[in-house]
Enzyme design. Structure first.
Site, PDB file in Angstrom:
ATOM      1  CB  SER A 180     -53.766 -12.321  18.072  1.00 55.89           C
ATOM      2  OG  SER A 180     -55.017 -11.856  18.930  1.00 55.89           O
ATOM      3  CG  HIS A 208     -51.109 -12.534  14.306  1.00 58.28           C
ATOM      4  ND1 HIS A 208     -49.921 -12.607  15.306  1.00 58.28           N
ATOM      5  CD2 HIS A 208     -51.804 -11.543  15.096  1.00 58.28           C
ATOM      6  CE1 HIS A 208     -50.237 -12.017  16.466  1.00 58.28           C
ATOM      7  NE2 HIS A 208     -51.304 -11.477  16.341  1.00 58.28           N
ATOM      8  CE  LYS A 240     -48.319  -8.985  17.147  1.00 61.70           C
ATOM      9  NZ  LYS A 240     -49.672  -8.335  17.341  1.00 61.70           N
TER      10      LYS A 240
HETATM   11  C1  LIG Z   1     -50.148  -7.233  18.232  1.00 59.87           C
HETATM   12  C2  LIG Z   1     -51.416  -7.012  17.623  1.00 59.87           C
HETATM   13  C3  LIG Z   1     -52.029  -5.430  17.317  1.00 59.87           C
HETATM   14  C4  LIG Z   1     -51.366  -4.175  18.116  1.00 59.87           C
HETATM   15  O1  LIG Z   1     -50.058  -4.141  17.451  1.00 59.87           O
HETATM   16  P1  LIG Z   1     -48.730  -3.357  18.252  1.00 59.87           P
HETATM   17  O2  LIG Z   1     -47.999  -2.772  17.311  1.00 59.87           O
HETATM   18  O3  LIG Z   1     -48.206  -4.509  18.949  1.00 59.87           O
HETATM   19  O4  LIG Z   1     -49.537  -2.248  19.054  1.00 59.87           O
HETATM   20  C5  LIG Z   1     -53.086  -5.245  16.803  1.00 59.87           C
HETATM   21  N1  LIG Z   1     -53.884  -6.230  16.286  1.00 59.87           N
HETATM   22  C6  LIG Z   1     -53.490  -7.491  16.466  1.00 59.87           C
HETATM   23  C7  LIG Z   1     -54.243  -8.647  15.851  1.00 59.87           C
HETATM   24  C8  LIG Z   1     -52.369  -7.974  17.275  1.00 59.87           C
HETATM   25  O5  LIG Z   1     -51.752  -9.114  17.136  1.00 59.87           O
END
Ligand SMILES: *Cc1c(COP(=O)(O)O)cnc(C)c1O
Length: 390
Positions: A180, A208, A240
């Site tokens: 990320s 992602h 996302k």
């Molecule tokens: C954003 C993210 C999460 C968390 O997801 P949410 O639905 O925002 O709680 C978990 N792992 C990674 C790698 C992320 O980028």
């Protein structure tokens, strides 16, 4: 709270501020997209995870409205009580199909999905091995599970092999699919090979990757030509690239049933609103049908990287929409981000502890909804910033 505990909190906050680590929220207005109103001012944003530009798509809004008309706003209860609607159920089936897996299970957030998987599958006598740069929720899930916890050097399959040779009864290896904060993709084939040789489970957090990477955006596991037998546990998020909210875990029947029985962050929380599940179903169809969004995104990534290289910025080895500019100290990252902010460009400075000490950066993210001229604007402001703050 007595006076002296308050003072100690205040002192810690002040220290954080001196070190350039103080975090502040910005109040935004208007629909999610390349242009946002931030603290009352129109800005160009390069920091959201809305990679395909779907968060404000009117078709998702219409699906939400249909969902609200049919199911109301709140889901009313947890999935195991009365909160599991036909919309949730259909979305789970469609996510299983999309990822090429036996079943899928919805969670209210990705953070909770990671806590749920790791704490349900592991206990004190087990081991969890994680990439050093994994997302905080995988780290926290590992801690919550009470398993023996070790980290291996970033993306280093040999380092993982060394730890696996120590031979544990039950061992789970967890990695981000796309990292990320760095934007690089995990060496999934090598990790899967090591896990299979040592009889360990492999779990990939593809927050992602889903929607962005691989054929039709089916994610980094499919992109690596691996399947459920190589990587039994997939976690994906919906907030996302899919532009809605929530998350899912996909894998074999036995995994999903185990999570339904034992994952506390699944059991003891209210189901996401059914209307959000309806919107996600609409989003999934767009992700499958509109290849042009990924093509356009790829074009912008290539353009940004060429331009940044020409200016002499230090990029990382990333082919994804996450394109960090390495700056070193937290203070320097803040200086750059403030300078961009004054020019009307929103890019957040990512500082320790989110990234290692000395590796603070601007995390530029691109979206299919950006235009070429918006990317050119970003590059020209970065060029001026580099010249001024060199
Ligand atoms: C954003 C993210 C999460 C968390 O997801 P949410 O639905 O925002 O709680 C978990 N792992 C990674 C790698 C992320 O980028």
């Amino acid at each position: 709270m007595d006076e002296s505990s308050m003072q100690s909190l205040q002192a810690a906050l002040e220290q954080r501020r001196r070190e350039g680590l103080y975090r502040q929220r910005r109040v935004t207005d208007g629909a999610q997209g390349p242009e946002l109103v931030v603290d009352g001012r129109r800005m160009l944003s390069f920091c959201s995870n809305d990679y395909l530009g779907l968060a404000a798509d009117p078709r998702l809004g219409e699906a939400v409205n249909r969902g609200v008309a049919r199911y109301g706003v709140g889901s009313g209860a947890a999935h195991l009580i009365s909160g599991h609607s036909a919309a949730h159920h259909a979305l789970e089936e469609e996510l299983a199909e999309f990822t090429g897996r036996e079943r899928a299970l919805l969670f209210s957030t990705g953070y909770m999905a990671n806590l749920g998987v790791l704490s349900a599958l592991l206990g004190r006598s087990d081991t969890v091995l994680e990439d050093r740069l994994n997302h905080a929720s995988l780290i926290d899930g590992g801690i919550l599970s009470r398993a023996r916890f070790k980290r291996y050097a970033h993306a280093d399959t040999d380092a993982l092999a060394g730890l696996l040779r120590e031979g544990e009864a039950r061992c789970l290896v967890a990695t981000d699919g796309v990292f990320s904060m760095d934007g690089d993709i995990a060496p999934l084939a090598g990790l899967a090979e090591q896990c299979s040789a040592h009889n360990a489970w492999l779990m990939v957090d593809d927050a992602h990757g889903i929607g962005v990477v691989g054929p039709q955006g089916r994610g980094s596991i499919v992109a690596a030509e691996l399947g459920e037998s190589d990587v039994p546990i997939l976690m994906g998020t919906l907030g996302k690239a899919l532009g809605t909210a929530g998350a899912f875990v996909a894998g074999p029947e036995v995994l999903i049933e185990t999570l339904i029985q034992q994952a506390r962050p699944y059991i003891y929380t209210t189901a996401m609103p059914a209307a959000i599940a309806e919107a996600t179903r609409a989003s999934l169809r767009i992700v499958l049908d509109e290849e042009w969004r990924r093509e356009r995104l790829q074009g912008l990534i290539v353009r940004f990287r060429r331009g940044a290289a020409r200016i002499g910025l230090e990029l990382m080895d990333s082919e994804t929409p996450i394109q960090p500019i390495l700056l070193g100290s937290a203070q320097r990252a803040l200086q750059w981000s403030d300078r961009l902010y004054r020019e009307g460009i929103l890019v957040t400075a990512i500082r320790p502890p989110t990234v290692p000490d000395g590796a603070a950066r601007l995390r530029v993210t691109l979206s299919a909804s950006h235009t070429v001229s918006q990317v050119e604007t970003l590059l020209s402001v970065l060029e001026e910033t580099a010249a001024e703050l060199a």
